[in-house]
Design an enzyme around this catalytic site. Structure first.
Site, short mmCIF file in Angstrom:
data_model
loop_
_atom_site.label_atom_id
_atom_site.label_comp_id
_atom_site.label_asym_id
_atom_site.label_seq_id
_atom_site.Cartn_x
_atom_site.Cartn_y
_atom_site.Cartn_z
N ARG A 88 0.54 -1.15 -0.13
CA ARG A 88 -0.03 0.11 0.26
C ARG A 88 1.18 1.43 0.02
O ARG A 88 1.45 1.41 0.50
CB ARG A 88 -0.95 0.23 1.03
CG ARG A 88 -2.47 -1.42 0.97
CD ARG A 88 -3.35 -0.71 2.06
NE ARG A 88 -2.52 -1.43 3.20
CZ ARG A 88 -2.78 -1.23 4.39
NH1 ARG A 88 -2.52 -0.02 4.43
NH2 ARG A 88 -2.37 -1.66 5.77
N TYR A 223 -1.05 -3.29 -7.69
CA TYR A 223 -0.68 -3.91 -5.79
C TYR A 223 -2.08 -4.18 -4.73
O TYR A 223 -3.15 -2.66 -5.14
CB TYR A 223 -0.15 -3.53 -5.32
CG TYR A 223 -0.25 -4.03 -3.68
CD1 TYR A 223 0.28 -5.16 -2.72
CD2 TYR A 223 -0.75 -3.15 -2.79
CE1 TYR A 223 0.12 -5.92 -2.47
CE2 TYR A 223 -1.07 -4.04 -1.29
CZ TYR A 223 -0.45 -5.55 -1.14
OH TYR A 223 -1.18 -5.60 0.66
N GLY A 224 -2.79 -4.92 -4.64
CA GLY A 224 -4.25 -5.48 -4.17
C GLY A 224 -4.59 -4.44 -2.83
O GLY A 224 -5.81 -3.50 -3.53
N LYS A 232 -9.34 -2.19 1.01
CA LYS A 232 -9.26 -1.20 1.40
C LYS A 232 -9.49 0.44 1.20
O LYS A 232 -9.97 0.72 2.15
CB LYS A 232 -7.79 -1.33 2.15
CG LYS A 232 -7.85 -2.63 2.70
CD LYS A 232 -8.06 -2.86 4.01
CE LYS A 232 -7.27 -4.02 5.24
NZ LYS A 232 -6.76 -4.72 4.84
N HIS A 251 -11.14 -3.01 11.33
CA HIS A 251 -10.06 -3.98 10.80
C HIS A 251 -10.02 -5.07 11.50
O HIS A 251 -9.13 -5.29 12.38
CB HIS A 251 -8.63 -3.56 10.87
CG HIS A 251 -7.92 -4.11 9.76
ND1 HIS A 251 -6.18 -3.70 10.12
CD2 HIS A 251 -8.03 -4.58 8.36
CE1 HIS A 251 -5.28 -4.55 8.59
NE2 HIS A 251 -6.09 -5.04 8.18
N CYS A 275 0.05 -9.40 10.68
CA CYS A 275 1.08 -9.05 12.56
C CYS A 275 -0.23 -11.08 13.64
O CYS A 275 -0.34 -11.00 13.89
CB CYS A 275 0.36 -8.11 13.13
SG CYS A 275 1.75 -7.12 13.07
N GLY A 276 0.00 -11.56 12.03
CA GLY A 276 -0.74 -12.34 12.30
C GLY A 276 -2.34 -12.52 12.11
O GLY A 276 -2.66 -13.82 13.18
N THR A 278 -4.58 -13.25 9.89
CA THR A 278 -5.01 -14.02 8.72
C THR A 278 -4.62 -15.88 9.61
O THR A 278 -5.39 -16.10 9.53
CB THR A 278 -4.69 -14.54 6.86
OG1 THR A 278 -4.74 -13.10 6.79
CG2 THR A 278 -4.51 -15.33 6.07
N SER A 279 -3.63 -16.27 9.52
CA SER A 279 -3.00 -17.11 10.72
C SER A 279 -4.31 -17.47 11.93
O SER A 279 -4.65 -18.56 12.35
CB SER A 279 -1.18 -16.77 10.82
OG SER A 279 -1.41 -16.63 11.82
C1 SPV Z 1 -3.51 -5.41 4.80
O1 SPV Z 1 -2.48 -4.65 4.53
O2 SPV Z 1 -4.22 -5.19 6.13
C2 SPV Z 1 -4.57 -6.29 4.09
C3 SPV Z 1 -4.05 -6.35 2.48
O3 SPV Z 1 -5.16 -7.17 4.20
S1 SPV Z 1 -4.48 -4.51 1.63
O4 SPV Z 1 -5.47 -5.26 0.29
O5 SPV Z 1 -2.83 -4.35 1.14
O6 SPV Z 1 -4.67 -3.38 2.98
MN MN Z 2 -6.30 -6.68 6.30
#
Ligand code: SPV
Ligand code: MN
Length: 625
Positions: A88, A223-224, A232, A251, A275-276, A278-279
């Site tokens: 980002r 970039y996504g 976001k 978030h 910072c974990g 997704t896991s």
């Molecule tokens: C984050 O960075 O918090 C993400 C990926 O979940 S992004 O789409 O870049 O925000």
């Molecule tokens: Mn995120």
């Protein structure tokens, strides 16, 4: 005289595309689409409905135009972003506000008229010779009072394809709502591409959020986090809309923790990127509702939440077969997966840093052709995969998808967890004393070290209220006030917790292993259900040793020693006091800080100082029990 949108579109679009739009009977939508066809000047327009053949067309385009490449496993593709477009871009992201209005200095804003002129100028003719894709999505479950319809215009099939995996379909949603749809609008163009199909004009990269029109502009980036409107970019619009309507956009992951006797208890968890989060959402033995963005409503005095998304755009670094079996399997099965910025071998296999497989000596990655030892212009070694390399998958095929994940009424939330990347201050898991204590001390006072999820320096301790700072479109004071107020007429309060996966010992070694978090969540689940007691410390309530020991044994088959417990749960008074000083300074500089923030910070300071006088700088749990 300018043509009415309908006339203009009839003239410009194929009969098929035109009829797909007209069926939606939404004048504002037609105006939006015709405005951007005029501005971006594409060669053709593809209108994508929820139908399989339309979606298949997008998939095909992303391969044909080189934005994605097929990998060895069926359904798997890889996409590369430009070497300098890997995260980002905070410096070129701004909230547009009219008449010179500003938010706090930590939130990037820009004069609306100036910003619009800038980005609209950049977008002039930006799709010349390309196909424009128009897609419809639903943020949140279909036909739900939580949900917000959205339209995405993009010239990137990769973006449109990613959104297909990440969001619920919205064409039928628009059909159902007709002219009453209050929808978000996203306009994206990747701009000119180089020979690797990555963005060429990064100096013209922009992400501008126009709150007034609920429209987000994104240009010259792939970039996504910069380009996928529904992620976001929509989050910033939703935070603003929610602030006017008394609900929350956070978030946050949402998951069910499975306690004794088949009990499911739902938690949300807010963590900064990398910072974990997704896991955690993917913990083995638990079920996932979502891993990134939640809408929270109050319903009859109870908090309910939905996942805005239906897929994962997750960090891939470190995923290994032992710690992350669910993700590992998903990344090795013939499902639809889009990898980004990983290493691809000549056999078209995917490799990433931290994968428990032999590291290839060469391949293709975000830097182009790659070999072990390759250096960048500054002489730094380029890793096999970027630390922010990701994978995109839909949750629908995953066995750990919670049964209520698509429930239009959301799931009831019993616990809210805040966590950051904190080397030296907070204990691994702790319960707040009450709602305001939790919102202020665990949420609004959160700090975390910067990571590769944003461009810029890593490892710098940064204030990040509720892990949401990067996405705030309202002032910090107002945002915290709304969170505090959210608790006011609740009948059932979710318990607020803080976790810290990143605590170090005096030699700089992590005090916990990656999967210790399984124990923290099961402990929280028991706690929410009144099945374990706690020890009260100046900063909150911590677990008792016996309870953790039993959980470590039953969940991880691990011997949890008294000495581990003591090191992990010692209250670090000087570090906690310095943190309070830093946070008070920050809130002193914020004009609209709610009084409750200072009150909670002062009370916490007082408790810490009283304990310091009695016990000294470092207090073990045994001294307090
Ligand atoms: C984050 O960075 O918090 C993400 C990926 O979940 S992004 O789409 O870049 O925000
Ligand atoms: Mn995120």
């Amino acid at each position: 005289m300018a043509l009415a949108p309908e006339e203009f579109l009839k003239d410009k679009l194929s009969p098929d595309a035109f009829s797909k739009l007209i069926r939606l009977q939404n004048q504002k939508l037609l105006e939006f689409i015709s405005e951007f066809i005029k501005r971006c000047n594409p060669a053709s327009v593809f209108v994508c409905t929820d139908d399989t053949e339309d979606i298949e067309y997008i998939r095909k385009c992303s391969l044909q135009n080189g934005e994605e490449k097929a990998l060895a496993i069926s359904g798997h593709t890889v996409h590369f972003d430009n070497y300098f477009d890997q995260a980002r871009d905070k410096n070129h992201t701004a909230i547009l506000l009219p008449d010179g209005r500003k938010l706090d200095e930590k939130i990037s804003t820009m004069d609306r008229a100036t910003g619009l002129a800038d980005v609209q100028g950049i977008m002039q003719n930006i799709m010349k010779g390309k196909e424009m894709i128009v897609r419809f999505f639903c943020l949140g479950p279909n036909a739900s009072p939580f949900s917000i319809p959205a339209v995405q215009i993009t010239d990137s099939a990769y973006v449109a394809h990613s959104e297909d995996l990440l969001y619920r379909p919205g064409y039928r949603e628009f059909l159902r709502l007709g002219n009453s749809a209050r929808f978000f609008k996203f306009i994206h163009s990747q701009g000119e591409l180089d020979e690797r199909h990555t963005c060429k004009n990064l100096d013209q990269r922009r992400v501008y959020i126009d709150l007034e029109e609920e429209t987000v502009y994104s240009a010259n980036t792939q970039y996504g986090g910069n380009s996928i409107g529904l992620k976001k970019l929509a989050m910033r619009l939703a935070i603003h809309r929610a602030s006017k309507e008394g609900w929350l956009t956070e978030h946050m992951l949402i998951m069910a923790i499975h306690g004794p006797a088949g009990r499911s208890t739902y938690f949300t968890g807010a963590f900064p990127s990398l910072c974990g989060k997704t896991s955690t959402a993917m913990l083995e033995g638990e079920t996932i509702v979502g891993d990134d963005i939640a809408y929270l409503h109050k319903n009859d005095g109870e908090v309910r939440a939905v996942n805005v998304e239906k897929g994962i755009f997750g960090i891939i670094m470190g995923i290994n077969s032992k710690d992350d079996p669910i993700q590992w399997n998903a990344l090795h099965s013939p499902n639809e997966v889009i990898f980004s910025n990983i290493l691809v071998t000549s056999e078209l296999n995917a490799y990433w840093v931290g994968k428990d497989a032999e590291m290839p000596q060469k391949g293709e990655n975000h830097s182009g052709e790659w070999w072990k030892g390759k250096q960048d212009n500054a002489g730094r070694e380029i890793p096999a995969s970027h630390p922010n390399a990701r994978f995109t998958i839909s949750l629908d095929t995953m066995q750990n998808l919670d049964k209520a994940a698509h429930d239009p009424a959301g799931v009831p939330i019993s616990g809210i967890v805040y966590g950051g990347r904190d080397a030296d201050t907070s204990v691994p898991v702790e319960e707040a004393f009450h709602w305001n204590h939790g919102i202020v001390i665990k949420g609004a006072a959160l700090e975390s070290e910067t990571t590769a999820a944003t461009l810029g320096k890593e490892g710098v301790r940064q204030f990040n209220p509720m892990s949401n700072l990067d996405f705030l479109s309202i002032s910090i004071g107002n945002y915290v006030r709304i969170n505090l107020d959210f608790g006011k007429d609740l009948k059932k309060f979710p318990t607020i917790f803080a976790v810290n996966y990143f605590l170090l010992d005096e030699n700089g070694k992590f005090l916990n292993e990656k999967n210790d978090k399984k124990v923290w969540y099961r402990w929280m689940e028991l706690r929410v259900n009144g099945e374990v007691e706690t020890i009260e410390t100046p900063t909150g309530r911590i677990p008792r040793y016996e309870d953790l020991k039993a959980l470590f044994r039953s969940i991880l088959d691990k011997d949890y020693t008294q000495s581990d417990y003591t090191k992990q749960f010692t209250v670090r008074i000087p570090e906690n006091l310095s943190k309070i000083e830093r946070i008070v300074d920050i809130y002193n500089d914020i004009l609209d800080t709610p009084e409750e923030i200072f009150k909670e910070l002062a009370a916490q300071k007082d408790r810490l100082q009283t304990a310091q006088k009695k016990y000294g700088d470092y207090i073990t749990p045994q001294q307090l029990s």
